[in-house]
Enzyme design. Structure first.
Site, PDB file in Angstrom:
ATOM      1  N   LYS A  66      44.844 -10.094  38.016  1.00  0.00           N
ATOM      2  CA  LYS A  66      43.539 -10.102  38.671  1.00  0.00           C
ATOM      3  C   LYS A  66      42.519 -10.908  37.872  1.00  0.00           C
ATOM      4  O   LYS A  66      41.877 -11.808  38.394  1.00  0.00           O
ATOM      5  CB  LYS A  66      43.048  -8.646  38.723  1.00  0.00           C
ATOM      6  CG  LYS A  66      42.657  -8.170  40.086  1.00  0.00           C
ATOM      7  CD  LYS A  66      42.180  -6.735  40.005  1.00  0.00           C
ATOM      8  CE  LYS A  66      43.292  -5.800  40.439  1.00  0.00           C
ATOM      9  NZ  LYS A  66      42.748  -4.450  40.778  1.00  0.00           N
ATOM     10  N   LYS A  78      45.639  -0.598  32.027  1.00  0.00           N
ATOM     11  CA  LYS A  78      45.300   0.480  32.956  1.00  0.00           C
ATOM     12  C   LYS A  78      45.546   1.815  32.276  1.00  0.00           C
ATOM     13  O   LYS A  78      46.463   1.938  31.456  1.00  0.00           O
ATOM     14  CB  LYS A  78      46.191   0.416  34.207  1.00  0.00           C
ATOM     15  CG  LYS A  78      45.623   1.152  35.403  1.00  0.00           C
ATOM     16  CD  LYS A  78      44.757   0.240  36.233  1.00  0.00           C
ATOM     17  CE  LYS A  78      44.226   0.882  37.480  1.00  0.00           C
ATOM     18  NZ  LYS A  78      43.608  -0.122  38.360  1.00  0.00           N
ATOM     19  N   ASP A 115      38.648   4.121  39.014  1.00  0.00           N
ATOM     20  CA  ASP A 115      39.796   3.805  39.868  1.00  0.00           C
ATOM     21  C   ASP A 115      40.071   5.048  40.723  1.00  0.00           C
ATOM     22  O   ASP A 115      39.237   5.976  40.762  1.00  0.00           O
ATOM     23  CB  ASP A 115      41.017   3.425  39.015  1.00  0.00           C
ATOM     24  CG  ASP A 115      42.102   2.731  39.829  1.00  0.00           C
ATOM     25  OD1 ASP A 115      41.932   1.551  40.160  1.00  0.00           O
ATOM     26  OD2 ASP A 115      43.114   3.370  40.168  1.00  0.00           O
ATOM     27  N   VAL A 185      36.667   2.361  48.847  1.00  0.00           N
ATOM     28  CA  VAL A 185      36.675   0.980  49.338  1.00  0.00           C
ATOM     29  C   VAL A 185      36.861   0.946  50.858  1.00  0.00           C
ATOM     30  O   VAL A 185      36.087   0.306  51.580  1.00  0.00           O
ATOM     31  CB  VAL A 185      37.787   0.149  48.660  1.00  0.00           C
ATOM     32  CG1 VAL A 185      37.807  -1.268  49.215  1.00  0.00           C
ATOM     33  CG2 VAL A 185      37.600   0.133  47.152  1.00  0.00           C
ATOM     34  N   ALA A 261      44.276  -1.925  48.352  1.00  0.00           N
ATOM     35  CA  ALA A 261      45.129  -1.076  47.515  1.00  0.00           C
ATOM     36  C   ALA A 261      45.811  -1.921  46.433  1.00  0.00           C
ATOM     37  O   ALA A 261      46.188  -3.073  46.689  1.00  0.00           O
ATOM     38  CB  ALA A 261      46.183  -0.374  48.362  1.00  0.00           C
TER      39      ALA A 261
HETATM   40  N1  PHE Z   1      39.643  -0.015  40.010  1.00  0.00           N
HETATM   41  C1  PHE Z   1      39.406  -1.329  39.464  1.00  0.00           C
HETATM   42  C2  PHE Z   1      40.584  -2.225  39.842  1.00  0.00           C
HETATM   43  O1  PHE Z   1      41.688  -1.764  40.118  1.00  0.00           O
HETATM   44  C3  PHE Z   1      39.303  -1.243  37.987  1.00  0.00           C
HETATM   45  C4  PHE Z   1      37.993  -1.602  37.364  1.00  0.00           C
HETATM   46  C5  PHE Z   1      36.782  -1.236  37.906  1.00  0.00           C
HETATM   47  C6  PHE Z   1      37.999  -2.328  36.200  1.00  0.00           C
HETATM   48  C7  PHE Z   1      35.601  -1.599  37.295  1.00  0.00           C
HETATM   49  C8  PHE Z   1      36.838  -2.686  35.578  1.00  0.00           C
HETATM   50  C9  PHE Z   1      35.634  -2.325  36.124  1.00  0.00           C
HETATM   51  O2  PHE Z   1      40.452  -3.424  39.869  1.00  0.00           O
END
Ligand code: PHE
Length: 349
Positions: A66, A78, A115, A185, A261
């Site tokens: 990402k 993570k 998350d 989301v 997701a």
């Molecule tokens: N939930 C986000 C993701 O999967 C993780 C995230 C959120 C990381 C905010 C950094 C800041 O991409």
């Protein structure tokens, strides 16, 4: 478990058993080559320790992809906190504080955000002991807030690119879009899609969420067991991962899959199954970068919310187009195309 760990291409795994609650804390650091590892904290019950580990490892790799695709100087990681199902609010908060202390001890090697199963309010608690390595605290506490809205905006624009590719126009009016999961989301995405006059179907498993989303005009409910058979233009998975697999892909009656997701494909090969069925897949780690990108950008690069949204939409539109073009040119799946871009950047070329 051993096979799982050996097959992983990441850098480091930190495991801690939290005696007071019986929770397992797993922090998977996939890559720090482009910068300190960033990634959310997922907190939920898992059926086995192995399932929790598998989730952490795969999710950490996706974070590397990402940030690489978003061209941010961050690596991927993570945290998974596998909790017992009946944790009291007090026990949960205490666990988050102990987890914060662990994050602090890592000295910035891993920096986290919200998350599945954690909120901005939880980030405030983690930051009590984990600061300054906690993203997405509440605005009142000095953070950039929840990552859900920016993720939803990014997915909305990604769906526009998908429509452009399929129908020659990015307009969403009249398109039939099925959103699986109306949480942080998905719920926002549904509202944005309605503002763009799309016809929206949604599914969820939580009674209160279903009741609330059903009230929105122009939105209809699909029972979870009918999701994979429901005719629609675009299927937007916004719940948990692994839902695109050998069992569900043959059933799909959509032209494209584009949702928020993480880790939607059960196995990498499932991208080929989608391609063979002529279903256009927007790789999850490309289309769902919005939250991480916006929150990290606002908190470390001084972006305003408006600037963050511009960066998010431009990056996703650009990366998706590049992904679709590359896949077509090389005659490979879109997931493979995006993975190759990410891996090239991760290897430092
Ligand atoms: N939930 C986000 C993701 O999967 C993780 C995230 C959120 C990381 C905010 C950094 C800041 O991409």
């Amino acid at each position: 478990m051993e096979a799982l760990l050996k097959a992983w291409d990441g850098e480091r795994i930190i495991i801690e058993f939290d005696w007071p609650t019986g929770a397992w804390i797993i922090i998977a650091i996939h890559s720090t080559r482009r910068g300190p590892a960033g990634g959310g904290t997922r907190m939920k019950p898992y059926s086995t320790m192995e399932a929790a580990m598998a989730d952490a490892l795969e999710l950490a790799r996706s974070m590397s992809y990402k940030f690489a695709c978003a061209d941010m100087s961050r690596g991927g990681g993570k945290a998974v906190i596998a909790v017992p199902p009946d944790l009291t609010p007090q026990a949960r908060a205490d666990l988050l504080r102990r987890y914060g202390a662990l994050i602090h001890q890592l000295g910035g090697m891993f920096q986290t955000g919200p998350d599945v199963g954690t909120s901005s309010a939880d980030m405030d608690i983690i930051a009590e002991s984990g600061a300054p390595y906690v993203f997405g605290r509440t605005v009142q506490a000095g953070g950039a807030g929840d990552s859900g809205p920016a993720t939803a905006i990014g997915v909305l624009h990604g769906i526009g690119v998908v429509c452009q590719q399929l129908f020659g126009t990015s307009a969403l009016a009249g398109r039939r879009i099925l959103v699986q999961g109306a949480g942080s989301v998905g719920g926002r995405l549904i509202r944005l899609l309605r503002e763009a006059n799309a016809s929206v179907l949604f599914s969820d498993v939580d009674e209160a969420t279903i009741r609330q989303i059903r009230e929105i005009p122009g939105v209809s409910f699909v029972p979870p067991e009918e999701v994979y058979d429901m005719p629609c233009d675009i299927f937007a998975p916004c719940a948990l991962g692994g839902i695109l697999n050998q069992e569900t892909i043959p059933r799909l009656k959509c032209r494209a899959v584009a949702g928020s997701a993480n880790n939607q494909l059960a196995r990498p090969e499932d991208a080929e199954l989608l391609r063979k069925r002529g279903i256009l897949y927007a790789p999850d780690f490309v289309i769902n970068v919005g939250g991480a990108m916006a929150i990290v950008g606002m908190e470390t690069m001084g972006w305003s919310e408006a600037e963050a949204n511009t960066h998010v939409t431009q990056n996703i539109e650009h990366m998706l187009r590049q992904t679709f073009d590359l896949a077509a040119a090389r005659n490979i799946s879109t997931a493979d195309a995006a993975r190759s871009v990410a891996e090239t950047r991760l290897s430092g070329h």
